[in-house]
Design a protein around this motif. Structure first.
Motif, mmCIF file in Angstrom:
data_model
loop_
_atom_site.group_PDB
_atom_site.id
_atom_site.type_symbol
_atom_site.label_atom_id
_atom_site.label_comp_id
_atom_site.label_asym_id
_atom_site.label_seq_id
_atom_site.Cartn_x
_atom_site.Cartn_y
_atom_site.Cartn_z
ATOM 1 N N GLY A 109 69.712 71.655 168.499
ATOM 2 C CA GLY A 109 70.691 70.724 169.043
ATOM 3 C C GLY A 109 70.148 69.863 170.172
ATOM 4 N N TYR A 110 69.103 70.338 170.866
ATOM 5 C CA TYR A 110 68.479 69.521 171.912
ATOM 6 C C TYR A 110 67.758 68.323 171.309
ATOM 7 N N LEU A 111 67.307 68.474 170.056
ATOM 8 C CA LEU A 111 66.575 67.409 169.382
ATOM 9 C C LEU A 111 67.458 66.617 168.436
ATOM 10 N N TRP A 112 68.443 67.302 167.840
ATOM 11 C CA TRP A 112 69.383 66.671 166.912
ATOM 12 C C TRP A 112 70.794 67.146 167.278
ATOM 13 N N PRO A 113 71.548 66.349 168.017
ATOM 14 C CA PRO A 113 72.871 66.770 168.492
ATOM 15 C C PRO A 113 73.812 67.216 167.368
ATOM 16 N N GLY A 114 73.589 66.724 166.141
ATOM 17 C CA GLY A 114 74.456 67.105 165.034
ATOM 18 C C GLY A 114 74.401 68.587 164.714
ATOM 19 N N ALA A 115 73.341 69.289 165.196
ATOM 20 C CA ALA A 115 73.198 70.723 164.916
ATOM 21 C C ALA A 115 74.054 71.584 165.824
ATOM 22 N N ASN A 116 74.786 70.959 166.737
ATOM 23 C CA ASN A 116 75.584 71.721 167.700
ATOM 24 C C ASN A 116 76.949 72.141 167.184
ATOM 25 N N ALA A 117 77.443 71.494 166.138
ATOM 26 C CA ALA A 117 78.796 71.814 165.670
ATOM 27 C C ALA A 117 78.987 71.345 164.232
ATOM 28 N N GLY A 118 80.039 71.896 163.616
ATOM 29 C CA GLY A 118 80.474 71.424 162.305
ATOM 30 C C GLY A 118 79.475 71.673 161.191
ATOM 31 N N PHE A 119 79.480 70.732 160.246
ATOM 32 C CA PHE A 119 78.642 70.875 159.055
ATOM 33 C C PHE A 119 77.162 70.872 159.405
ATOM 34 N N ALA A 124 71.995 73.815 159.858
ATOM 35 C CA ALA A 124 70.913 74.281 160.722
ATOM 36 C C ALA A 124 70.799 75.797 160.728
ATOM 37 N N ILE A 125 71.885 76.480 160.450
ATOM 38 C CA ILE A 125 71.867 77.939 160.345
ATOM 39 C C ILE A 125 71.377 78.372 158.964
ATOM 40 N N ALA A 126 71.959 77.776 157.929
ATOM 41 C CA ALA A 126 71.745 78.266 156.562
ATOM 42 C C ALA A 126 70.379 77.896 155.991
ATOM 43 N N ILE A 127 69.961 76.639 156.121
ATOM 44 C CA ILE A 127 68.742 76.190 155.442
ATOM 45 C C ILE A 127 67.505 76.974 155.895
ATOM 46 N N PRO A 128 67.254 77.115 157.211
ATOM 47 C CA PRO A 128 66.069 77.897 157.609
ATOM 48 C C PRO A 128 66.136 79.351 157.148
#
Length: 425
Positions: A109-119, A124-128
């Protein structure tokens, strides 16, 4: 199982399991509790954990099968004790996979704010996690090589941080840091212990190492030396380059920015994310081997003790662990299980320490195997250290551990009969 992992791959695997996200937060947390004394405390913690590492090293030299502490305590004290250690250790692994997956999304989320919430967070949780699962299904060699690669990518930023930062350290600043508050000495003790935690999983996949009786002790000793040096140097540089380190939320990124500029802060931020991913890679690899070892001995469904016909990996155990951890990560309920990690690890450490003298009497140690000097002195000291750590734990950790043990007693009664066990040896 296919014995495919070499000695130096095992060293990388071991280091990857210990150096996690904690080192990126340790300087501020340790300084807040101990001030300038935190650098010395990091060294002392490494020496203390060395006692435990030595116990695991000797115990590992007796076996070439998977299971680590579960195997050691079962052989020393019987199936009930072994099961409880294996059960609690695996619970901690599931909680770890879930919490690390969430931690990676937050770091991203520090690099891509979209990873902080929602889809975006769900992705970001599931794919890795699914990618790491697939890598480990395909083969232990691919899993080990991934662990080595991630160990390198997480360690290089730390080495750059140390190698450059040492020239910018202000000794007066490093030696004049005041603790943020008197705090709890117990909290500081546990903080430093868990900065070094993870080594106990090195031998979990021992059935897939080329020469586990010799390589596991070697990897453990190298790991504790490397990690102690890195942690000590990181703590010294952070304290000596970042005024107000005790209040920093991202101490290494902030410190790097002071002497490397903005790109240094970015490098440490990326390093922190890769560090979490690397630790999760190890957990996805090691955790299912506990399930496999338990199922092989009659605990749990027989399918968990099966191997993939082509890849020779415990695929069912890998998929079951991910299938449990992923919903926990999405729900946030893994935090309940995470409180078990303190007691689970202490049970693992204490059980192995007291098992060593018993294993010496019960089993014939292979020629040229690792042997702790000093007779029973180090195992006793290591077990005593675990008692000190237990006294420092919070009440909620102890309660969670007691509940898990009670559940374990119930599950133990459902062990399959010996005739029903899966014979894989």
């Amino acid at each position: 199982m296919r014995r495919a992992v070499s000695r130096w791959e095992l060293v990388g695997f071991s280091i990857n399991d210990v150096i996690g996200s904690g080192v990126y937060l340790l300087p501020a947390a340790a300084a807040a509790n101990l001030g300038s004394a935190s650098t010395g405390a990091v060294v002392l913690a490494g020496l203390a954990v060395l006692l435990l590492v030595l116990c695991f090293a000797e115990a590992a030299s007796y076996f070439d099968k998977p299971g680590s502490a579960y195997l050691y305590t079962r052989e020393a004290f019987g199936e009930l004790v072994g099961f409880q250690v294996g059960w609690m250790t695996w619970l901690a692994r599931v909680a770890s996979v879930a919490s690390l997956s969430v931690g990676f999304s937050r770091a991203l989320g520090y690099l891509w704010p979209g990873a902080n919430a929602g889809f975006g967070q769900s992705l970001a949780i599931a794919i890795p996690l699914l990618a790491l699962t697939a890598i480990n299904v395909v083969g232990v060699k691919s899993g080990a090589r991934t662990a080595v690669f991630l160990a390198i990518t997480k360690t290089v930023p730390l080495l750059i941080f140390i190698g450059v930062g040492i020239f910018f350290v202000s000794a007066p600043l490093a030696t004049s840091v005041e603790p943020k508050s008197t705090g709890s000495l117990g909290s500081a003790v546990l903080l430093l212990l868990f900065a070094y935690a993870g080594f106990e999983n090195t031998a979990a996949p021992a059935g897939e190492f080329k020469n586990p009786r010799r390589d596991v002790p070697f990897a453990l000793i190298v790991q504790i030396g490397v990690v102690t040096l890195i942690y000590t140097a990181v703590q010294w540089v952070a304290l000596g380059t970042l005024p107000g380190v005790v209040d920093a939320k991202t101490p290494l990124a902030d410190a790097a920015a002071t002497f490397l500029g903005g790109w240094g802060g970015l490098m440490m931020t990326v390093g922190g994310a890769l560090s979490i991913l690397g630790t999760n890679s190890n957990t996805v690899l090691a955790g299912p081997r506990y399930l496999y070892a338990l199922a092989r001995d009659g605990f749990g469904p027989a399918v968990l003790a099966t191997l993939h016909p082509r890849f020779r990996t415990p695929t069912a155990a890998i998929l079951v662990q991910t299938g449990i951890a992923l919903p926990l990560a999405f729900s946030g309920s893994f935090e309940v299980l995470a409180t078990l990690s303190v007691v689970a690890r202490l049970a693992t450490y204490f059980g192995t320490a007291v098992a060593v003298p018993v294993l010496r009497r019960k089993l014939q140690q292979p020629a040229n195997a690792f042997r702790i000097p000093g007779g029973p002195v180090i195992p006793i000291a290591a077990a005593s250290l675990c008692v000190v750590f237990a006294l420092s734990a919070e009440r909620k950790n102890l309660v969670a551990g007691a509940i898990a043990l009670a559940v374990g007693f119930v599950l133990y009664r459902f062990q399959r009969r010996p005739a029903e066990k899966v014979a894989l040896e």
